[in-house]
Design a protein around this motif. Structure first.
Motif, PDB file in Angstrom:
ATOM      1  N   LEU A  65      13.447  -4.773  -8.404  1.00 48.84           N
ATOM      2  CA  LEU A  65      13.366  -5.223  -9.808  1.00 48.84           C
ATOM      3  C   LEU A  65      11.875  -5.304 -10.465  1.00 48.84           C
ATOM      4  N   PRO A  66      11.794  -5.056 -11.740  1.00 50.27           N
ATOM      5  CA  PRO A  66      10.566  -5.056 -12.094  1.00 50.27           C
ATOM      6  C   PRO A  66       9.573  -6.433 -12.019  1.00 50.27           C
ATOM      7  N   ASN A  67       8.300  -6.341 -12.087  1.00 50.58           N
ATOM      8  CA  ASN A  67       7.771  -7.690 -12.008  1.00 50.58           C
ATOM      9  C   ASN A  67       7.918  -8.807 -10.768  1.00 50.58           C
ATOM     10  N   ASP A  68       8.620  -8.048  -9.896  1.00 44.16           N
ATOM     11  CA  ASP A  68       8.860  -8.820  -8.628  1.00 44.16           C
ATOM     12  C   ASP A  68      10.026  -9.905  -8.807  1.00 44.16           C
ATOM     13  N   LEU A  69      11.125  -9.590  -9.581  1.00 46.53           N
ATOM     14  CA  LEU A  69      12.053 -10.528 -10.037  1.00 46.53           C
ATOM     15  C   LEU A  69      12.863 -10.863  -8.742  1.00 46.53           C
ATOM     16  N   PRO A  70      13.166 -12.167  -8.495  1.00 47.72           N
ATOM     17  CA  PRO A  70      14.009 -12.027  -7.297  1.00 47.72           C
ATOM     18  C   PRO A  70      15.310 -11.862  -7.327  1.00 47.72           C
ATOM     19  N   PHE A 132      22.528 -22.446  -8.231  1.00 50.23           N
ATOM     20  CA  PHE A 132      21.558 -21.116  -8.237  1.00 50.23           C
ATOM     21  C   PHE A 132      20.058 -21.508  -8.445  1.00 50.23           C
ATOM     22  N   VAL A 133      19.638 -22.378  -9.463  1.00 49.78           N
ATOM     23  CA  VAL A 133      18.302 -22.808  -9.926  1.00 49.78           C
ATOM     24  C   VAL A 133      17.963 -23.632  -8.760  1.00 49.78           C
ATOM     25  N   LEU A 134      18.742 -24.521  -8.390  1.00 50.18           N
ATOM     26  CA  LEU A 134      17.832 -25.332  -7.310  1.00 50.18           C
ATOM     27  C   LEU A 134      17.708 -24.693  -6.112  1.00 50.18           C
ATOM     28  N   GLY A 135      18.534 -23.741  -5.760  1.00 46.84           N
ATOM     29  CA  GLY A 135      18.504 -22.917  -4.621  1.00 46.84           C
ATOM     30  C   GLY A 135      16.995 -21.971  -4.803  1.00 46.84           C
ATOM     31  N   GLY A 136      16.706 -21.350  -6.030  1.00 44.87           N
ATOM     32  CA  GLY A 136      15.533 -20.681  -6.236  1.00 44.87           C
ATOM     33  C   GLY A 136      14.296 -21.598  -6.356  1.00 44.87           C
ATOM     34  N   MET A 137      14.465 -22.836  -6.636  1.00 51.46           N
ATOM     35  CA  MET A 137      13.267 -23.891  -6.805  1.00 51.46           C
ATOM     36  C   MET A 137      13.125 -23.979  -5.206  1.00 51.46           C
ATOM     37  N   LEU A 138      13.977 -24.332  -4.296  1.00 52.98           N
ATOM     38  CA  LEU A 138      13.442 -24.788  -2.950  1.00 52.98           C
ATOM     39  C   LEU A 138      13.278 -23.564  -2.122  1.00 52.98           C
ATOM     40  N   THR A 139      13.846 -22.265  -2.255  1.00 50.29           N
ATOM     41  CA  THR A 139      13.581 -21.443  -1.393  1.00 50.29           C
ATOM     42  C   THR A 139      12.301 -20.345  -1.511  1.00 50.29           C
ATOM     43  N   ILE A 140      12.312 -20.037  -3.119  1.00 51.73           N
ATOM     44  CA  ILE A 140      10.857 -19.377  -3.572  1.00 51.73           C
ATOM     45  C   ILE A 140      10.225 -19.863  -4.705  1.00 51.73           C
ATOM     46  N   GLY A 141      10.741 -21.061  -4.660  1.00 54.37           N
ATOM     47  CA  GLY A 141       9.465 -21.809  -5.832  1.00 54.37           C
ATOM     48  C   GLY A 141       9.752 -21.186  -7.277  1.00 54.37           C
ATOM     49  N   GLU A 142      10.855 -20.823  -7.681  1.00 58.49           N
ATOM     50  CA  GLU A 142      11.231 -20.275  -8.962  1.00 58.49           C
ATOM     51  C   GLU A 142      11.742 -21.389  -9.699  1.00 58.49           C
ATOM     52  N   SER A 225      14.811 -17.398 -20.534  1.00 61.82           N
ATOM     53  CA  SER A 225      14.648 -18.893 -20.168  1.00 61.82           C
ATOM     54  C   SER A 225      14.513 -19.123 -18.618  1.00 61.82           C
ATOM     55  N   MET A 226      14.941 -18.108 -17.773  1.00 64.19           N
ATOM     56  CA  MET A 226      14.755 -18.281 -16.410  1.00 64.19           C
ATOM     57  C   MET A 226      13.349 -17.713 -15.718  1.00 64.19           C
ATOM     58  N   PHE A 227      13.065 -16.328 -16.405  1.00 70.28           N
ATOM     59  CA  PHE A 227      11.847 -15.629 -15.637  1.00 70.28           C
ATOM     60  C   PHE A 227      11.073 -15.535 -16.655  1.00 70.28           C
ATOM     61  N   GLY A 228      11.026 -16.050 -18.115  1.00 74.97           N
ATOM     62  CA  GLY A 228       9.820 -16.063 -18.854  1.00 74.97           C
ATOM     63  C   GLY A 228       9.209 -14.654 -19.331  1.00 74.97           C
ATOM     64  N   ASP A 229       8.123 -14.597 -19.486  1.00 71.99           N
ATOM     65  CA  ASP A 229       7.477 -13.015 -19.962  1.00 71.99           C
ATOM     66  C   ASP A 229       7.525 -12.136 -18.729  1.00 71.99           C
TER      67      ASP A 229
END
Length: 266
Positions: A65-70, A132-142, A225-229
């Motif tokens: 994915l572009p810009n290293d999106l998870p 999903f949001v919590l999992g992203g925050m805990l695993t990859i700091g997203e 809203s999730m990934f910003g710019d």
């Protein structure tokens, strides 16, 4: 001496309807999931497995994915909001014909049945999004770029599905075969609603056609809203609001027209 029997204080019509919707909500919850935990586990497992499968295929293809999106979070956050819309539209539409016996109670309306079922679907899917949001925050700091707007996008998706559910549910009263078209219609919407791809990657002429679909605007807003710019969003909040308002007004008018045609003999 006879003691006074305490009486319930009179309540407003709004308070009475809130109690009705609350009771219907609990009934819907037990009807769908029963008293077993298996139903709740499968509810979470289905979107998780789909996101894992798509992510694995994407990884196996060697593309990124572009810009290293998870990858997992990108596809999961695209599918679950659409799952919420589809569940509300399809299950909510069935609330009219499957609960006719409840209309025997004068305090229960078609709108109450719709609201109770669709609130349940909304809360369930929003819980999945939170996981999903919590999992992203805990695993990859997203961390979500704009949490408030993400919540707004989910609410708009639910309201859009609610309006469509009311409209389709009322149409079923007048045209019976409409019930058979609901599921195919919601599945057809998936590839043209951009849950798994960004509109920016589409050719300009295809992009213009896709943007007629209000779900595309919601998915684009949710992604930003999730990934910003890291993405280039294409959405118009005013356009979505017009669709939400129009579908809900048409849906409520449809329910009002359908109610006299229903009878206990149906």
């Amino acid at each position: 001496m006879i003691a006074d029997v305490p009486r319930r204080a009179p309540s407003s019509p709004l308070a009475a309807q809130i109690r009705v919707i609350s009771a219907l909500f609990m009934r819907e919850l037990l009807t769908r999931f029963g008293r077993s935990r298996v139903g709740y586990i499968w509810l979470i497992g289905e979107p998780l497995m789909l996101a894992l499968m798509i992510s694995a295929l994407h990884w196996a293809s060697g593309s990124h994915l572009p810009n290293d999106l998870p990858t997992f979070l990108f596809y999961g956050m695209g599918y679950v909001p659409f799952l919420m819309f589809r569940s509300i539209a399809s299950r909510g539409a069935a609330a009219v014909t499957s609960n006719i016996s409840l209309l025997f109670h004068r305090s229960i309306t078609l709108l109450d049945l719709m609201i109770a079922r669709n609130i349940m679907e909304t809360l369930v899917c929003m819980t999945l999004v939170a996981l999903f949001v919590l999992g992203g925050m805990l695993t990859i700091g997203e961390i979500p770029h704009h949490p408030g707007q993400l919540i707004l996008g989910l609410v708009l998706s639910a309201l859009l599905g609610h309006g469509l559910a009311m409209l389709l549910g009322s149409l079923q009263v007048f045209v019976e075969f409409t019930e058979r078209l609901v599921h195919p219609f919601t599945y057809i919407l998936m590839p043209i609603s951009a849950p798994f791809y960004m509109v920016e990657t589409m050719p300009p002429n295809v992009r213009e056609m896709l943007l007629w679909n209000p779900l595309v605007h919601i998915n684009e807003m949710n992604r930003w809203s999730m990934f910003g710019d890291r993405i280039v969003p294409h959405y118009d909040l005013g356009y979505v609001m017009i669709w939400v308002l129009g579908l809900n007004l048409l849906g409520m008018a449809g329910l009002r027209a359908a109610r006299p045609r229903l009878s206990m003999s149906d």
